[in-house]
Design a protein around this motif. Sequence first.
Motif, mmCIF file in Angstrom:
data_model
loop_
_atom_site.group_PDB
_atom_site.id
_atom_site.type_symbol
_atom_site.label_atom_id
_atom_site.label_comp_id
_atom_site.label_asym_id
_atom_site.label_seq_id
_atom_site.Cartn_x
_atom_site.Cartn_y
_atom_site.Cartn_z
ATOM 1 N N LEU A 141 4.207 -1.584 7.509
ATOM 2 C CA LEU A 141 5.570 -1.223 7.140
ATOM 3 C C LEU A 141 6.434 -2.475 7.124
ATOM 4 O O LEU A 141 6.413 -3.258 8.083
ATOM 5 C CB LEU A 141 6.114 -0.216 8.147
ATOM 6 N N VAL A 142 7.195 -2.662 6.039
ATOM 7 C CA VAL A 142 8.051 -3.834 5.896
ATOM 8 C C VAL A 142 9.493 -3.445 6.171
ATOM 9 O O VAL A 142 10.061 -2.576 5.504
ATOM 10 C CB VAL A 142 7.937 -4.444 4.485
ATOM 11 N N THR A 143 10.099 -4.091 7.176
ATOM 12 C CA THR A 143 11.518 -3.902 7.489
ATOM 13 C C THR A 143 12.164 -5.285 7.509
ATOM 14 O O THR A 143 11.989 -6.042 8.453
ATOM 15 C CB THR A 143 11.711 -3.203 8.851
ATOM 16 N N GLY A 144 12.887 -5.614 6.445
ATOM 17 C CA GLY A 144 13.475 -6.950 6.356
ATOM 18 C C GLY A 144 12.399 -8.011 6.328
ATOM 19 O O GLY A 144 11.451 -7.955 5.535
ATOM 20 N N ARG A 145 12.509 -8.994 7.220
ATOM 21 C CA ARG A 145 11.544 -10.085 7.289
ATOM 22 C C ARG A 145 10.306 -9.732 8.109
ATOM 23 O O ARG A 145 9.395 -10.551 8.222
ATOM 24 C CB ARG A 145 12.212 -11.321 7.920
ATOM 25 N N PHE A 146 10.248 -8.556 8.684
ATOM 26 C CA PHE A 146 9.181 -8.227 9.623
ATOM 27 C C PHE A 146 8.225 -7.200 9.024
ATOM 28 O O PHE A 146 8.637 -6.253 8.357
ATOM 29 C CB PHE A 146 9.764 -7.687 10.932
ATOM 30 N N THR A 147 6.948 -7.406 9.314
ATOM 31 C CA THR A 147 5.914 -6.461 8.912
ATOM 32 C C THR A 147 5.259 -5.919 10.174
ATOM 33 O O THR A 147 4.843 -6.686 11.049
ATOM 34 C CB THR A 147 4.855 -7.143 8.029
#
Length: 305
Positions: free
Chosen positions: A26-32
């Motif tokens: 799951l991609v949330t902004g710069r974080f996976t």
Amino acid sequence: MDRAATIASLDRAELGRCLAGAGIRLVTGRFTTRLRSPIAGVADGLHLLYGDYPLLAPEGIADFHLDLVRPASPRRWLRPQVTLLYDGRAPFRPLPLDQAFPMFEWGLNWCVASRAHRYLIVHAAVIEKHGRAALLPAPPGAGKSTLCAALVGRGGWRLLSDELALLRLDDGLLHPLPRPISLKNASIGVIRDYLPDGVLSPPVRDTVKGTVAHLRAPAGSVARASDPAAPGWVVFPRYEAGAAVTAEPLPRADTFMELAQNAFNYSLLGAEGFTALADLVDRSSGWRFRYGVLDDALAYFDTLP
């Protein structure tokens, strides 16, 4: 699964099978986040609130590896529980099973706050309009999330984050982390009435924070998760029932000290953290803000100097 896939590209049953099997990235902004869980409540919450978020193929690199599972103990049949595993280890005590989705949200906040030290991280909501961002740091119960939800739901502001301001150390811009807005206790009903078209998760009662629910982030904010914003204001909100709007300007020194007290990694970053925070304060005006009616608060935010 290609880069264009989103949670919404999976129906609820398929999402549940993916989570219970190889997991999802799951991609949330710069974080996976690589997430696995056989628990229905996790899939239900993701399907309801994360439809606009990108998915990557389950194999590959991720910033965080999370599993939400039922602990293997005799009590699991009498008092079902959920445990969060980070890299296979449990950093927190188990919670009741019906708190599985809130535990995912709290766990992901913990991952970012304790690991993402390329940013100065401040406990604050962040919203943006016309390229300038307002930080809203406040203790629990101050009305921060209620105000944030109203501003992005009806005030035309973009949601960067409800919980974590991510200040980039190299250029002083605020990087978005738009995720569902966490609402607690009376604020759930307030926002349900104020934003009748908003998508809210079912309330979960008797958590350590009381009754909690999550409001789906606006699709436009999720779509702009790679667009940073320059700081413009630091507003310390406080809700008081029936109170008229008041806004007291804060000296820069007071703004700096209160932000430092709300930062997760200010001391860890040392001189780099001091410089980043000082630059933010230099670029922003500080205010202590009291409100009692959401419409009045939204009208004031449109006049922020």
